[in-house]
Enzyme design. Sequence first.
Site, mmCIF file in Angstrom:
data_model
loop_
_atom_site.group_PDB
_atom_site.id
_atom_site.type_symbol
_atom_site.label_atom_id
_atom_site.label_comp_id
_atom_site.label_asym_id
_atom_site.label_seq_id
_atom_site.Cartn_x
_atom_site.Cartn_y
_atom_site.Cartn_z
ATOM 1 C CD GLU A 1 -3.015 -1.060 2.219
ATOM 2 O OE1 GLU A 1 -4.158 -1.334 2.049
ATOM 3 O OE2 GLU A 1 -2.506 -0.934 3.434
HETATM 4 C C1 ACM Z 1 -2.371 -5.271 4.120
HETATM 5 O O1 ACM Z 1 -3.470 -5.682 4.446
HETATM 6 N N1 ACM Z 1 -2.270 -4.259 3.590
HETATM 7 C C2 ACM Z 1 -1.292 -6.127 4.197
#
Ligand code: ACM
Length: 686
Positions: free
Chosen positions: A316
Amino acid sequence: MRSFWFVLILCFSTYPASAQSGPQFKLMPMPSSVQPGTGALPIAGSFSVDIEGYREPRIDRAVQRFVRDLSQETGIPIRNDITNPANAMLVVRADRASKPIQDVSEDESYVLDVSASGAKLTAPNPLGILHGLQTFLQLVEITPTGFVAPAVHIEDSPRFPWRGMTVDVSRHFISLDVLKRNIDGMAAAKMNVLHLHLSDDQGFRVESKEFPKLQQMGSDGHYYTQVEIRDLIGYASDRGIRVVPEFDMPGHSTSWFVGYPELASGPGPYQIERRWGIFDPAMDPSRETTYKFLDKFIGEMAELFPDSYFHIGGDEVNGKQWEANKKIQDFMRANKLKTDQDLQQYFTLRVEKIVGKHHKLMAGWDEILAPNMPKTIVIQSWRGQESLAAAAKQGYSGILSSDYYLDAMAPAQQYYSVDPMANADATLTPDEQKHILGGEACMWSEFITDENIDSRIWPRAAAVAERLWSARQLQDVSSMYLRLSAMSRHLELLGLRHRSNVEVMLARMAGTDNIIALRTLADVAEPVSLQIREEEAEKAGSIQTNDTPLNRMVDAIAPESEVARRFSQMVNQFVASNFQDDQAKSEIRALLVAWRDNDGQLQPLIQNSYLLKELSPVSQNLTLLGGAGLQALDYIDKGERAPDSWRNEQIAIFQQAQKPAADLILAVAPAVQKLVEASASTSAKK
Ligand code: ACM
């Protein structure tokens, strides 16, 4: 044809949970092979254990713990005085040591033999002994004449070598003691990897001596010292559990930048992030000083954490800080890196070299996969089985975590149905399948504290543990739930607090000990998922942070309502019997009456507590549900089909009851609706 059935029956007869069904042996995870014997071994105060064969202090400590746990399981004091080894009730024998540092290639198998006169546990190495002792504890049952372990021959080994749990200790810090008791739970479920998510935007949780501002400025004082980490690793290793550290980079890293803003891609200063979500700060991949820092830091942590894997996160990254930084943009052009993803891959390849230099293998989330990445890395998939399959086709090993997120608050059976070899992974060749090492349940801690973490992990994680340990064809959900209930009781006896802390939290909310009515409501409600909870907060214009108290009903109650599941079974049974099953009917009626009358009991408590105020509409909905269900039963009793107009009026109640309120849903609503629908259906008559 006859011989076909004979062979089929033979196949299932060594496989209790499929055919003759598990209730006889409440084992979880179910062993590879279980053959019932005759009689049972009594468990009394004189019970003793002898250790033969290969011996190391870990086996001695495991046996001491086993005796203590057996005492706990039965309430019988057991001294384990071995005056004459020939009289030992249980003989434990390992052949040789396991690896000095436990790894994915270990033999974890064991054989456990219990007869009416004694038991024997053998294993190639201590890891099998640890697992076999847990199996023995689960065999223990109460009978009219005392506690016994039924006679049985068990041969057992795991399906997957990596059976883990990710625990996020960054968003909310989790105390060492709480982690330890959860390690006890993992050992009971034969899980073998504790993956600690040690840093994120909201906190940096390990002491660094090289870079002390990491914990001094990035943790609010909530971090593990290196002495504590060593203690924790020793505790886990004693229980056959590896500890894999994760330091998330280059994103999810605000807490690093509070003390070391020069690592970031945007100008500081930085503060510890208090909110949940994805944030802009990311490490600067264009500066050599970033890699110098990481080299020193990873070197220090590689020494502290003995496991061969080092998890760098990698998930992310939104790229906003990179796009806003002219120097980084120049660097990208100079190095022909076109996209943010290219830049992250450049960073990840550099970090992989550093990890390798410190004699570790790199692990990370899906996003770390890049061309030219060495095949030694392990991908932890949070985005789906497709990415795991794609990685395996290229020769990369992986573990599954998508659909094993415990914060989704899904029922145990949903996690149980997720197989690492299904869907996209089912298209893999046998050689490619070897790259699927297993999986990890994930406990993200936005809404988790020391107080409620046990109930968010247990007993549901045991369903994941069984999926990763036991045979794939083991799919019987009712057997799973039966054994999960036994496991849940067992885990409390071992010291987990997933049940007892619910009581503590309810009593706090009520400010009184008389919480029967609150308990009735708590028992039929379920918390909404993390995602819905965040959406609801946004709708209400409130921002959830790690300063938000987690002391509401939604924080206290179990993710899955046992009462709702039982009630739903009863309704199904009753409807299927064409309303003839009187026992089911009386159980259904008793619950409906209790629900209809509950609001009257609960309102006085609600008036006295600000924490209970939000429950008023939920409680009223339960009363309405109880009333609707009872009316349906009345129609059925009279042998009258319920009128459509009445049925249609009830629909609004069901819709209301299934909408989140106070971040709860009334889990019994669908089954009441089914009863109402059945009472109004054309076939409804008695
Ligand atoms: C995650 O859930 N961003 C690893």
